[in-house]
Design a protein around this motif. Structure first.
Motif, PDB file in Angstrom:
ATOM      1  N   TYR A 241       0.840  -1.203   0.000  1.00 31.04           N
ATOM      2  CA  TYR A 241       0.000   0.000   0.000  1.00 31.04           C
ATOM      3  C   TYR A 241       0.876   1.255   0.000  1.00 31.04           C
ATOM      4  O   TYR A 241       0.640   2.200  -0.767  1.00 31.04           O
ATOM      5  N   GLY A 243       3.890   1.513  -1.149  1.00 27.80           N
ATOM      6  CA  GLY A 243       4.517   1.621  -2.466  1.00 27.80           C
ATOM      7  C   GLY A 243       3.570   2.250  -3.475  1.00 27.80           C
ATOM      8  O   GLY A 243       3.963   3.123  -4.256  1.00 27.80           O
ATOM      9  N   LEU A 245       1.052   4.239  -2.841  1.00 19.06           N
ATOM     10  CA  LEU A 245       0.871   5.654  -2.502  1.00 19.06           C
ATOM     11  C   LEU A 245       2.055   6.497  -2.960  1.00 19.06           C
ATOM     12  O   LEU A 245       1.886   7.592  -3.497  1.00 19.06           O
ATOM     13  N   LEU A 246       3.260   5.986  -2.757  1.00 18.10           N
ATOM     14  CA  LEU A 246       4.453   6.711  -3.196  1.00 18.10           C
ATOM     15  C   LEU A 246       4.445   6.899  -4.705  1.00 18.10           C
ATOM     16  O   LEU A 246       4.778   7.968  -5.218  1.00 18.10           O
ATOM     17  N   MET A 247       4.041   5.835  -5.396  1.00 23.24           N
ATOM     18  CA  MET A 247       3.988   5.904  -6.847  1.00 23.24           C
ATOM     19  C   MET A 247       3.013   6.997  -7.297  1.00 23.24           C
ATOM     20  O   MET A 247       3.319   7.786  -8.191  1.00 23.24           O
ATOM     21  N   PHE A 248       1.822   7.036  -6.666  1.00 18.66           N
ATOM     22  CA  PHE A 248       0.828   8.044  -7.058  1.00 18.66           C
ATOM     23  C   PHE A 248       1.295   9.447  -6.750  1.00 18.66           C
ATOM     24  O   PHE A 248       1.076  10.359  -7.535  1.00 18.66           O
ATOM     25  N   PHE A 251       3.663  10.443  -9.249  1.00 16.58           N
ATOM     26  CA  PHE A 251       2.962  10.739 -10.505  1.00 16.58           C
ATOM     27  C   PHE A 251       2.343  12.134 -10.468  1.00 16.58           C
ATOM     28  O   PHE A 251       2.492  12.921 -11.408  1.00 16.58           O
ATOM     29  N   MET A 252       1.659  12.440  -9.361  1.00 14.27           N
ATOM     30  CA  MET A 252       0.993  13.747  -9.274  1.00 14.27           C
ATOM     31  C   MET A 252       1.994  14.891  -9.335  1.00 14.27           C
ATOM     32  O   MET A 252       1.777  15.899  -9.996  1.00 14.27           O
ATOM     33  N   THR A 254       5.031  14.919 -10.704  1.00  8.71           N
ATOM     34  CA  THR A 254       5.548  15.056 -12.065  1.00  8.71           C
ATOM     35  C   THR A 254       4.508  15.701 -12.980  1.00  8.71           C
ATOM     36  O   THR A 254       4.818  16.580 -13.787  1.00  8.71           O
ATOM     37  N   MET A 255       3.272  15.243 -12.832  1.00 12.98           N
ATOM     38  CA  MET A 255       2.197  15.723 -13.698  1.00 12.98           C
ATOM     39  C   MET A 255       2.006  17.230 -13.563  1.00 12.98           C
ATOM     40  O   MET A 255       1.997  17.957 -14.552  1.00 12.98           O
ATOM     41  N   VAL A 273      -5.539  18.379  -3.141  1.00 11.78           N
ATOM     42  CA  VAL A 273      -4.274  17.643  -3.129  1.00 11.78           C
ATOM     43  C   VAL A 273      -3.644  17.721  -1.734  1.00 11.78           C
ATOM     44  O   VAL A 273      -3.147  16.723  -1.200  1.00 11.78           O
ATOM     45  N   PHE A 276      -5.452  15.478   0.626  1.00 12.68           N
ATOM     46  CA  PHE A 276      -5.092  14.095   0.316  1.00 12.68           C
ATOM     47  C   PHE A 276      -3.730  13.758   0.919  1.00 12.68           C
ATOM     48  O   PHE A 276      -3.553  12.742   1.589  1.00 12.68           O
ATOM     49  N   PHE A 280      -2.479  11.006   4.138  1.00 11.03           N
ATOM     50  CA  PHE A 280      -1.505   9.926   3.989  1.00 11.03           C
ATOM     51  C   PHE A 280      -0.125  10.260   4.538  1.00 11.03           C
ATOM     52  O   PHE A 280       0.801   9.477   4.401  1.00 11.03           O
TER      53      PHE A 280
END
Lengths: 345, 345
Positions: A241, A243, A245-248, A251-252, A254-255, A273, A276, A280
């Motif tokens: 979980y 991992g 979250l870190l990925m998202f 992503f955000m 960078t985006m 954001v 959110f 977490f």
């Protein structure tokens, strides 16, 4: 209320613990006892603008520090004058109400178990984090204190998790689910099959609110208040979980940072954001209870900053003020398997 | 190349399989043999504008359908004229190169194992999905075919996962990691301890590129190409990751839809969000290989639409064209433990 804080535990010690302690003493109405090297603690206090030990803070001298290189099972004995050993001894002696450390999880678990002891009848203490989700979170028990579990341990986790959710999350009738690879009672390994039967029985006796097996997906989408599992599986669940979250969040980031236009786009959702991220942010919860120990012991994460330590002290206070340990003690007879595997050290 | 497709398997059968088959026959240069009820298949073909069976499509009549209510272990025998049984029989008889089904996973695994058989020496077939991540994804083996595993099964998964990553992802020297609760070789249950030793030995012999234990977090952040685990833990891993993804996409949806201003904000990052959604859309991969069966068998997910079925046929074609099964067969002697637990049915 008196809370002992391991001033030397964690990546940012002793500054982060001292910072968290000062904030807690100022705002929570608790006394914080900093166990550790007096000179280093004083230096941190000075850095924070205190020339003398402030009101609500005490120093409990301890000359040694348990590190990640020490053997977790023996560290507390080998370093008898460590901040962890000295602090836990004071808790054991009844001179404080709770203990908080951001030091080695394994060392803390061993020391708490062997010095402070488990509640009589409890087979294993469990690490019991509140897993944050968009729906408000749930209690995961165990997340890694004991990898190899018996059905009886898991039965005890279900009871302890229920009391923890009642006493700290304020839930009246927490839904208990068994983490498994499908909802049907026939799913899983022998551990899950036997545990399912024990939890069903406890449910039928009206002692817990067991809703059956649950998959990780449904747990994260709000299907459960207490997620019961062995420490191996619980740890896999949590790290996976994390991992994701870190990925998202990567992503955000960078985006939204990719151009001027996306940066402007970010401004339209900045509030959401930030909400959110706050849900977490591990610093917000700060600490994980070691449930099953006879006195409140809280593990703060190793990379805690001062704010995280402050929040861990809040968790310790909540736990010490709650009737969690009394609940467990009063119901211990329902958490044993007659003739079951004892597996006591 | 001839690929058999179970026209009656999955939530959207027979329309989705027929749709996927027509697209595959038109664009991939393969013949697709639809096993199932001829009248229903014809009705779907008509719905798609084909009054006759189009070029590249054949119908293999089968009057029964295996449903989720059938006993997975016995369904293929109890329903001898089912689309799954009839289709797999044709594969077994050498009259086609691969088989694809979106029907019951358990029934497909049992039928493939008992009818088509495993590769000689392989203890258990494994479900081997490519897990999508922002870094391009990795092979997870096993994700749930066999919950209760021995170290020898996991040794075989490491080899099979390596060949799969080489042959379908085109990686030269895929990094193999053992899913565990810490990186140190001493971590985990006896299964992980024993497997770690076996994989280390295979690495020292130059047969696989074993990088050691890995946590779910690091795996998702790009630390591994082949993630080896027992089916119980692999399933927990996958469902937890799915839950996190669903939570996150739900968050993004709510966030961008909350006002006119956030909707405008969305337009600035639309491209990135769509790329992200595409990476994680299960329809894009379409199918999971059942590795270890002596012929290519692909499981499409139950909720597959026509596009997902088309992609599952792509996976079947890739697997049939690759030397995966030959690789496994040629190296089987290195995947056995002499005197080890056999556990063969």
């Amino acid at each position: 209320m008196r809370i002992i804080l391991d001033a030397m535990g964690g990546d940012n010690a002793p500054l982060a613990p001292v910072e968290g302690a000062v904030k807690a003493a100022e705002t929570l109405g608790v006394d914080v006892i900093l166990s550790g090297k007096p000179q280093e603690i004083m230096a941190c206090l000075e850095k924070l603008g205190h020339k003398e030990v402030p009101k609500g803070i005490e120093i409990l001298p301890a000359s040694q520090v348990i590190t990640m290189e020490d053997n977790p099972a023996r560290a507390f004995k080998e370093k008898k004058d460590s901040s962890m050993t000295v602090g836990l001894q004071k808790l054991k002696d009844g001179e404080a109400d709770a203990f908080v450390s951001a030091g080695s999880t394994g060392a803390l678990l061993s020391a708490a178990t062997l010095m402070v002891k488990r509640i009589r009848g409890i087979r294993r203490a469990a690490m019991c984090p509140v897993v944050p989700t968009q729906k408000g979170g749930f209690v995961l028990i165990d997340c890694g204190a004991t990898a190899d579990c018996t059905p009886e341990y898991l039965l005890q986790y279900a009871f302890m998790g229920t009391y923890y959710a009642k006493r700290t999350l304020g839930l009246e009738n927490p839904r208990v689910g068994l983490l498994n690879i499908g909802a049907e009672p026939s799913k899983g390994l022998p551990l899950q099959l036997e545990t399912h039967a024990l939890l069903t029985q406890a449910h039928q006796e009206g002692r817990i609110n067991f809703i059956g097996n649950i998959e990780g997906r449904e747990a994260l989408l709000g299907g459960v208040d207490v997620l019961v599992t062995d420490g191996f599986t619980g740890n896999i669940f949590m790290k996976t979980y994390e991992g994701g979250l870190l990925m998202f969040s990567d992503f955000m980031k960078t985006m939204f940072k990719s151009s001027l236009s996306t940066k402007l786009g970010y401004l339209t959702v900045k509030g959401q954001v930030e909400d959110f991220k706050k849900i977490f942010n591990p610093n917000e919860i700060g600490g994980t209870a070691m449930v099953g120990i006879s006195k409140p012991v809280i593990k703060a994460h190793g990379s805690s900053n001062g704010y995280a330590i402050y929040n861990a002290i809040c968790r310790a206070k909540e736990m010490a003020e709650s009737d969690l340990i009394q609940d467990i003690t009063a119901n211990i007879e329902h958490m044993r398997i007659s003739g079951g595997k004892t597996a006591e050290e």
